[in-house]
Design a protein around this motif. Structure first.
Motif, PDB file in Angstrom:
ATOM      1  N   ALA A  20       0.956  -1.321   0.036  1.00 31.47           N
ATOM      2  CA  ALA A  20       0.028   0.144   0.151  1.00 31.47           C
ATOM      3  C   ALA A  20       0.979   1.301  -0.159  1.00 31.47           C
ATOM      4  CB  ALA A  20      -0.934  -0.035   1.415  1.00 31.47           C
ATOM      5  N   SER A  23       0.042   3.912  -2.479  1.00 30.25           N
ATOM      6  CA  SER A  23      -1.356   4.618  -2.337  1.00 30.25           C
ATOM      7  C   SER A  23      -1.632   4.975  -1.489  1.00 30.25           C
ATOM      8  CB  SER A  23      -2.492   3.315  -2.860  1.00 30.25           C
ATOM      9  OG  SER A  23      -2.365   2.283  -1.818  1.00 30.25           O
ATOM     10  N   VAL A  24      -1.031   4.495  -0.238  1.00 24.56           N
ATOM     11  CA  VAL A  24      -1.174   5.399   1.203  1.00 24.56           C
ATOM     12  C   VAL A  24       0.109   5.601   1.736  1.00 24.56           C
ATOM     13  CG1 VAL A  24      -2.588   5.440   3.247  1.00 24.56           C
ATOM     14  CG2 VAL A  24      -3.435   4.420   1.127  1.00 24.56           C
ATOM     15  N   ASN A 111      -6.395   8.403   2.535  1.00 27.84           N
ATOM     16  CA  ASN A 111      -6.770   7.202   3.387  1.00 27.84           C
ATOM     17  C   ASN A 111      -8.273   6.848   3.252  1.00 27.84           C
ATOM     18  OD1 ASN A 111      -5.109   6.606   6.145  1.00 27.84           O
ATOM     19  ND2 ASN A 111      -4.447   8.326   4.801  1.00 27.84           N
ATOM     20  N   TYR A 114      -8.626   4.795  -0.011  1.00 25.12           N
ATOM     21  CA  TYR A 114      -8.163   3.532   0.245  1.00 25.12           C
ATOM     22  C   TYR A 114      -9.175   2.554   0.873  1.00 25.12           C
ATOM     23  CZ  TYR A 114      -5.226  -0.044   2.247  1.00 25.12           C
ATOM     24  OH  TYR A 114      -4.715  -1.471   2.306  1.00 25.12           O
TER      25      TYR A 114
END
Length: 319
Positions: A20, A23-24, A111, A114
């Motif tokens: 992740a 993406s985060v 967040n 996600y």
């Protein structure tokens, strides 16, 4: 109008190997907030820890800075119910987010994405960057100071420790209240979070401030497509709204920032500046500012253009 003064704490990877990370990069582990009314009076507070899911080890720098251990975070609730409670706490009356710096709203929305939560907005969100407002109100307007420095400048009592979400939101709210009382005119200096960029030409942002104009474009595939767009490439006087012929066409010293020079017969020289920003979808968008400048500043723009062209020729002819 209420003001939601928000601060987030987040953790990140120690190794950069987690799936992740791209993406985060920052997982939110604490939300703190203070609600101010239109008079700058505190009317509510929010504070909650969040149980981590992505990064299960505390980054060494984060742990030292915020004085939190992973065992404490394990007692928290997951992000989605905490975020949902936070938005309910924000209330149904009109409000504007206020943060110290420009990152919190972006990371909050990242967040949320996600976890497939409904987005806060389909486009840019107007907010107040209290760090910027403090600089405009009490310093040179350009510097970006640490929160603790600002508290010291306004001679505010340090009655709780720094570097936790609630305490930093509390101090930010107190500075915000001071600005509202002493320098309310700077509240016009609205910032825009562009995690969600304008979807189309109609929703692009065009806002005029006292001394400059800001434009935020929709998404383009690349810089070539962007500079072919009439709105991106144009130079307009933000006072009389006339299209101007450029005295100096767009040039770049570094491939990220572009500058141009135009002249209005009524108001004088105008400098255009374009920042090329990457979008979340892999394309780019444009942030353009236009401001009036003095003849001396215009000459400095010309000199920088000559220097940029000389560097470009040098690198082009270098073996």
């Amino acid at each position: 109008m209420n003001y939601i003064v928000m601060d987030l704490e987040w953790n990140q990877s120690n190794t950069g190997l987690e799936e992740a990370v791209s993406s985060v990069p920052f997982e939110i582990i604490e939300i703190g907030a203070i609600r101010l009314d239109a008079d700058g009076v505190m009317t509510g507070e929010f504070s909650e820890l969040i149980k981590p899911v992505i990064y299960r080890e505390m980054h060494q720098v984060t742990g030292r800075l915020i004085h939190l251990q992973m065992c404490e975070l394990e007692k928290g609730r997951p992000f989605v119910p905490v975020a949902a409670d936070f938005f309910r706490w924000c209330g149904t009356e009109e409000y504007m987010f206020c943060t110290w710096g420009a990152m919190d709203l972006t990371e909050l929305q990242r967040n949320m994405k996600y976890y497939h939560m409904e987005p806060l907005s389909e486009g840019p969100i107007a907010f107040l960057d209290v760090q910027k407002l403090f600089s405009i109100a009490y310093e040179d307007g350009k510097s970006r100071r640490a929160l603790e420095h600002a508290v010291e400048v306004v001679e505010m009592e340090k009655d709780i420790p720094f570097h936790r979400a609630f305490s930093d939101a509390y101090y930010t709210a107190k500075i915000m209240s001071r600005i509202m009382a002493e320098k309310p005119e700077v509240l016009k200096k609205i910032s825009y979070d562009v995690f969600h960029i304008p979807k189309d030409r109609k929703s692009e942002i065009k806002v005029q401030f006292d001394t400059y104009m800001k434009y935020i474009s929709r998404e383009f595939a690349d810089k070539t497509e962007a500079f072919q767009d009439r709105e991106v490439a144009s130079s307009k006087c933000y006072l009389c709204h006339r299209n101007l012929r450029k005295k100096l066409k767009w040039y770049t010293p570094n491939g990220r920032h572009y500058y141009c020079l135009a002249y209005c017969d009524k108001h004088g020289h105008l400098k255009g500046k374009i920042r090329v920003r990457k979008s979340e979808n892999g394309g780019i968008y444009i942030v353009k500012t236009t401001k009036l400048i003095t003849p001396e500043e215009a000459e400095a723009v010309r000199e920088r253009s000559k220097h940029a062209k000389e560097l470009h020729r040098h690198y082009k002819t270098a073996p």
